[in-house]
Structures are given as C-alpha cells and as structure tokens.
Enzyme design. Structure first.
Site, PDB file in Angstrom:
ATOM      1  N   SER A   1      23.382   4.328  15.006  1.00  0.00           N
ATOM      2  CA  SER A   1      24.078   5.270  15.884  1.00  0.00           C
ATOM      3  C   SER A   1      25.384   5.708  15.223  1.00  0.00           C
ATOM      4  O   SER A   1      26.256   4.877  14.955  1.00  0.00           O
ATOM      5  CB  SER A   1      24.383   4.612  17.233  1.00  0.00           C
TER       6      SER A   1
ATOM      7  N   ASP B   1      18.236  14.151  36.070  1.00  0.00           N
ATOM      8  CA  ASP B   1      18.841  14.280  34.740  1.00  0.00           C
ATOM      9  C   ASP B   1      17.778  14.386  33.652  1.00  0.00           C
ATOM     10  O   ASP B   1      17.853  15.242  32.762  1.00  0.00           O
ATOM     11  CB  ASP B   1      19.742  13.078  34.442  1.00  0.00           C
TER      12      ASP B   1
ATOM     13  N   GLY C   1      29.663  12.504  33.219  1.00  0.00           N
ATOM     14  CA  GLY C   1      28.761  13.004  34.256  1.00  0.00           C
ATOM     15  C   GLY C   1      27.844  14.096  33.750  1.00  0.00           C
ATOM     16  O   GLY C   1      27.283  14.869  34.522  1.00  0.00           O
ATOM     17  N   LEU C   2      27.680  14.176  32.432  1.00  0.00           N
ATOM     18  CA  LEU C   2      26.807  15.213  31.852  1.00  0.00           C
ATOM     19  C   LEU C   2      25.482  14.624  31.377  1.00  0.00           C
ATOM     20  O   LEU C   2      24.733  15.266  30.650  1.00  0.00           O
ATOM     21  CB  LEU C   2      27.515  15.904  30.680  1.00  0.00           C
TER      22      LEU C   2
ATOM     23  N   GLU D   1      16.000   3.745  32.800  1.00  0.00           N
ATOM     24  CA  GLU D   1      17.227   3.452  33.565  1.00  0.00           C
ATOM     25  C   GLU D   1      16.975   2.322  34.559  1.00  0.00           C
ATOM     26  O   GLU D   1      17.788   1.411  34.706  1.00  0.00           O
ATOM     27  CB  GLU D   1      17.690   4.692  34.341  1.00  0.00           C
TER      28      GLU D   1
ATOM     29  N   GLY E   1      30.148   9.359  29.595  1.00  0.00           N
ATOM     30  CA  GLY E   1      30.875   9.020  30.819  1.00  0.00           C
ATOM     31  C   GLY E   1      31.520  10.205  31.510  1.00  0.00           C
ATOM     32  O   GLY E   1      32.433  10.055  32.305  1.00  0.00           O
TER      33      GLY E   1
ATOM     34  N   GLU F   1      23.520  17.106  44.972  1.00  0.00           N
ATOM     35  CA  GLU F   1      23.914  15.841  44.342  1.00  0.00           C
ATOM     36  C   GLU F   1      23.488  14.674  45.228  1.00  0.00           C
ATOM     37  O   GLU F   1      23.639  14.730  46.453  1.00  0.00           O
ATOM     38  CB  GLU F   1      25.442  15.868  44.178  1.00  0.00           C
ATOM     39  N   HIS F   2      22.941  13.642  44.606  1.00  0.00           N
ATOM     40  CA  HIS F   2      22.427  12.465  45.312  1.00  0.00           C
ATOM     41  C   HIS F   2      21.303  12.850  46.275  1.00  0.00           C
ATOM     42  O   HIS F   2      21.084  12.173  47.287  1.00  0.00           O
ATOM     43  CB  HIS F   2      23.543  11.715  46.057  1.00  0.00           C
TER      44      HIS F   2
ATOM     45  N   ASP G   1      18.225  13.763  44.786  1.00  0.00           N
ATOM     46  CA  ASP G   1      16.945  13.551  44.080  1.00  0.00           C
ATOM     47  C   ASP G   1      16.219  12.297  44.564  1.00  0.00           C
ATOM     48  O   ASP G   1      15.027  12.342  44.877  1.00  0.00           O
ATOM     49  CB  ASP G   1      17.106  13.582  42.543  1.00  0.00           C
TER      50      ASP G   1
END
Ligand code: GLA
Length: 377
Positions: free
Chosen positions: A65, A169, A120-121, A157, A118, A31-32, A34
């Site tokens: 949407s 992701d 985290g997926l 992003e 929201g 995690e963190h 990349d």
C-alpha cells in the site's frame, strides 16, 4: 498516482500487470436509508482507489500500500487473515469471492488512492470494489455480476471489518456513471440513472477534517435502533412504516429509538421529493430537503457533530441552496449545492470562520460525477 503504482510494481514484482480503479462516492440525499430498505441517491466521483495487479502462481497474496507505506503477505484460507486493518479489506474481498464459489488465486498488487480517508467519501468501499472488480476480471472472466460484486464489498465490511453497513457505497462505486446520480431502491435493488448537471450550480464538499471512522462508531447501534422499531411495528424494515404507525407505538419504544425511526421515515420521503424536484429543475426544493436532512441527522439521528453543524450554519448564512452532513456521519464532509454566484463568498466564509473557531483549515473538495469500477490498462 498511476505512475507511482506502476513504478513500484515493476520494481517489486515485474513488468506484467493490469491496472484497475474504483471510485469513492457522494450522496445527494438518502442517508441511513439503505439498511432500512429505503432509497438512496449517490453518484461515483473522480477520486479513485487504484491497483496494479497480476496473478503470481503462488498460494498467497503479496500487496503493497503506497498510502500506508506498508507491505503485507497473506494466504487465502480463513485462518490466514492479516493483522493490518488495510489488508483485511483485501483479504475479506478474496474470502467473500471464494465463499460464493468463485476463484481467487495468489496475486501481487500495489495500491494507492485519491479518496480522502475518513471523510465520508467511502474510501473503504472504493478499495473493496477495486479488488472485487479486478479479481472478477483476473480469475473469473467477469462472471460475477455487478450486484454481487457490490455485495462482496458489503459482506467484507460485515464479516471482516465489523461495520454492518448497507449497500449504497459499494453499489455506487461499482455502478457509477459519468454525470449521473443513481436512485437506488434498496429493497428491490432497482435503480435509475439521473443525469445531474444543474446549470448555474456547483456541488461542493467541505471536509471538516473531523475524523470519521465507522469502525467503532455508533453506526451499528443506529441500525439496531431501526431494527428494534421495525420489529415492534411488525414490518421487515422501516421502508414499510409511515409516520402515523410510528406515532401509534410511541409509548412502547424508547425515546431514542423513536427519534431514530422518525428521521429514517422522513428521509424516505425526502429522497422521493428530491427526485421529483430534479425532474422539474426545481433546485430550491432539492436544497430545502438537504437542510431538512441535516437537521434530522443532527437532532433525531444524532450522527452530526459541532463542527459539521457549524459548517451547515455558515452555508445557511451565505444563502447556499442546500447543505447537509454526508455519509454515515460522526465527522467527515458536508455536501453543498451552491449557486455559481454565491460560491466564492461561501468558500471565503468557510475558510475564514471555521479555522478561527476550531483552529483547523477545512478542505474544499470539488467533485465531478464519474464512472464506476473499471480496468484502466
Ligand atoms: C455509510 C454506510 C452506508 C450508508 C451510509 C449512510 O457510508 O457504508 O451503507 O448506510 O453510511 O447513509
């Protein structure tokens, strides 16, 4: 979900359309890392963003949407950016494709998703990947390669959302494969599929329901800390730094930057340890590293929160093999590697203890490792 978007598309735009889907992701460990040129270990999951879509022969995009209960129209020039946040993701993908010299013309779309927002997926990466994949197929005969599709989502992003994220992701959402995790080296972009079907264990997510929102979160600040330290060390990214190097410059960086870098350098090794452990079926070591990652994310990287630490402690007290906060942090889920025989007791403890303390019912999310972006029909 498919039925709803088909029905809506037919009502609003007509009977001709294609359907595309792209998934959210989990990440076993890494995690963190990349955006620090390190390793990640994600897999795509059976929770998708989906769109029914068709070129409309106009010079604008018309999109509805289902989840936002909202409709938006926008043109395809830079100055046509929509104001709705959800539509900016789609606009960004269109613009990033165009910037790379590929084609996007007007289209109609209806979209909906089953990736919890929201949590985290990576619902946003799923959305970007879904449209990048669809627009590549619809207007470019699939000529944009898969890595570029992932980068298109990532640049969206950076340039249209404001999260200076890494590639994990979008990579996972595009490249995912059934029953496989992927170890990606974010420096060379080489990756390997790892079959992941740990007999006797379950992978389960617990959503704390603490809203995770990377836009406006200190995510970008964490990245900045890592870059500060890399600069002082004279390396391109922390991938090229070892713990000893960090110790040597301790006096010349802030305490905060030191802690951030200590986490990242440790995490780099933990991913490799987990891969080696998986190859020999040693899930105890996998689990141990997961707990270490949680500790690091909570204390050194400071991206956890009280609720997630509480969930982690419940897991520990129930003898769960591995547990940690997953994704960018600041809320969302824990990912837990649980022995079959401990599963029921763990879930019962979570559902009993968490609401008592926080007055919120957490959500247990079972996941199946699944395929990446694809055309459905
Ligand atoms: C978010 C970002 C990813 C990655 C993770 C943390 O999900 O989008 O690029 O940095 O956080 O591992």
């Amino acid at each position: 979900m498919k039925d709803i978007i088909c029905q809506l598309f037919e009502q609003r735009f007509g009977k001709e359309y294609r359907i595309y889907a792209a998934p959210g992701r989990i990440n076993l460990i890494g995690e963190h890392t990349d955006y620090n040129g390190g390793f990640v270990f994600p897999g795509a999951i059976d929770k998708y963003m989906m769109t029914a879509i068709q070129p409309n022969g106009l010079d604008k995009v018309r999109v509805e949407s289902v989840d936002m209960k909202d409709y938006c129209e926008f043109g395809l020039r830079e100055e046509d950016a929509p104001t709705q946040q959800w539509a900016r993701y789609i606009f960004g993908v269109c613009r990033e494709i165009q910037k790379r010299g590929f084609l996007v013309k007007g289209f109609d779309a209806v979209m909906a998703g089953r990736v919890p927002l929201g949590a985290g997926l990576s619902s946003s990466a799923a959305l970007e990947s879904c449209f990048a994949f669809a627009l590549n197929d619809l207007f470019n005969e699939g000529k944009i390669d898969k890595f570029e599709l992932a980068r298109i989502g990532q640049s969206t992003e950076h340039n249209y959302v404001g999260v200076i994220c890494g590639i994990m992701d979008q990579f996972a959402s595009i490249f995912g494969k059934e029953e496989c995790l992927m170890r990606l080296d974010c420096r060379s972009m080489e990756f390997e599929y790892f079959p992941f079907k740990p007999a006797g264990y379950r992978l389960v997510l617990v959503n704390s329901k603490v809203k995770h929102e990377l836009v406006d979160s200190p995510y970008n600040k964490r990245r900045q800390s890592c870059e500060n330290v890399a600069k002082v060390l004279g390396v391109e990214t922390l991938r090229d730094a070892e713990m000893d190097d960090l110790e040597k410059i301790k006096g010349s960086i802030s305490e905060e930057d030191f802690m951030r870098a200590r986490y990242v350098i440790g995490e780099k090794q933990r991913v490799l340890d987990v891969c080696a452990a998986l190859e020999r079926g040693d899930y105890e070591t996998v689990g141990e590293r997961m707990y270490q990652t949680h500790w690091g994310m909570s204390r050194d990287y400071e991206v956890s929160c009280e609720e997630l630490d509480f969930l982690n402690n419940i897991a520990k007290s129930c003898g769960v093999t591995g547990s940690r906060i997953m994704g960018g942090g600041f809320g969302g889920c824990t990912i837990n590697l649980v022995k079959e025989e401990r599963y029921e007791a763990f879930v019962a403890a979570v559902m009993d203890q968490f609401p008592k303390k926080y007055n919120v019912r957490p959500e247990i999310i079972p996941v199946v490792i699944s395929n990446g972006a694809h055309r459905e029909a």
